[in-house]
Write a protein that holds these residues in place. Structure first.
Motif, mmCIF file in Angstrom:
data_model
loop_
_atom_site.group_PDB
_atom_site.id
_atom_site.type_symbol
_atom_site.label_atom_id
_atom_site.label_comp_id
_atom_site.label_asym_id
_atom_site.label_seq_id
_atom_site.Cartn_x
_atom_site.Cartn_y
_atom_site.Cartn_z
ATOM 1 N N PRO A 107 0.813 -1.214 0.000
ATOM 2 C CA PRO A 107 0.000 0.000 0.000
ATOM 3 C C PRO A 107 0.852 1.273 0.000
ATOM 4 C CG PRO A 107 -0.762 -1.541 1.680
ATOM 5 C CD PRO A 107 0.499 -2.096 1.133
ATOM 6 N N SER A 108 0.488 2.201 -0.849
ATOM 7 C CA SER A 108 1.078 3.541 -0.921
ATOM 8 C C SER A 108 2.567 3.560 -1.223
ATOM 9 C CB SER A 108 0.794 4.328 0.369
ATOM 10 O OG SER A 108 -0.605 4.430 0.569
ATOM 11 N N MET A 109 3.113 2.466 -1.772
ATOM 12 C CA MET A 109 4.510 2.527 -2.206
ATOM 13 C C MET A 109 4.581 3.407 -3.443
ATOM 14 S SD MET A 109 5.033 0.587 -5.229
ATOM 15 C CE MET A 109 6.768 0.783 -5.133
ATOM 16 N N VAL A 110 5.790 3.902 -3.770
ATOM 17 C CA VAL A 110 5.944 4.922 -4.807
ATOM 18 C C VAL A 110 6.984 4.497 -5.836
ATOM 19 C CG1 VAL A 110 6.658 7.311 -5.250
ATOM 20 C CG2 VAL A 110 5.328 6.760 -3.199
ATOM 21 N N PHE A 111 6.630 4.620 -7.107
ATOM 22 C CA PHE A 111 7.593 4.534 -8.208
ATOM 23 C C PHE A 111 7.842 5.943 -8.727
ATOM 24 C CE2 PHE A 111 5.655 0.267 -8.616
ATOM 25 C CZ PHE A 111 6.800 -0.516 -8.606
#
Length: 194
Positions: A80-84
């Protein structure tokens, strides 16, 4: 009749290719010229940009944006809510928003990225690697590596099932599933499958 399922609040642009048994949940947006494999799950508020490739069996949890230049191989997990990211030097006054500006990021087969982690563009995350929650990945990650911290550093090795491995004399066995591994020059590979 569609072979995949889309929640009524989600948007799938014309030209997106989506595999059988994939589920796209609330308020998600799938752009055109995107390829998503079969048996995937895209949680609430997921954005997939144009020209992204997502393999089979991928799970993308809530509030994740997968930007152009990202490739997710089969069975990748995005917490959840990880960013690339896809541009190394973003500037509002000097837009870098063409395919030539985007750096490629590859997440290999079976790798998992924890909640709120950030993956800086231009890296490759190896097969079955495990990125801890909140980590900031700014360089390549070896297969079967466990990385954590800001910036992310390797702190161990993991089994395909996700448990930590303890190597002795260049060999390790998973205490839960029984898979056996060998290490040759800092490269881990499976020695015996269960």
């Amino acid at each position: 009749m569609s072979e995949y399922w889309v929640h009524p609040t989600a948007i799938v642009d014309e030209g997106a290719r989506i595999g059988q048994d994939t589920k796209i949940w609330h308020f998600s947006h799938i752009s055109s010229r995107t390829s998503i494999g079969s048996a995937c799950s895209l949680g609430q508020n997921v954005y997939v940009a144009s020209q992204v490739t997502i393999g089979n069996g991928v799970k993308i949890q809530n509030n994740v944006s997968v930007y152009e230049g990202v490739v997710l191989e089969d069975y990748v997990f995005c917490g959840p809510s990880m960013v690339f990211t896809n541009v190394r030097t973003p500037r509002s006054a000097f837009p870098r928003n063409t395919s030539n500006d985007y750096q490629k990021t590859v997440v290999k087969y079976g790798a998992s990225i924890g909640a709120n982690a950030t993956v800086v563009c231009g890296v490759t995350i190896g097969e079955w690697a495990l990125i801890a929650a909140g980590a900031v990945v700014n360089k390549d990650v070896l297969p079967y590596s466990l990385v954590a911290g800001v910036p992310a550093r390797q702190i161990g090795w993991v089994c395909q099932c996700g448990l930590s491995l303890a190597f002795r004399d260049q060999v390790a066995a998973c205490p839960e599933c029984g898979r056996k591994y060998e290490m040759i020059e800092e490269t881990v590979r499976i020695a015996k499958e269960v």
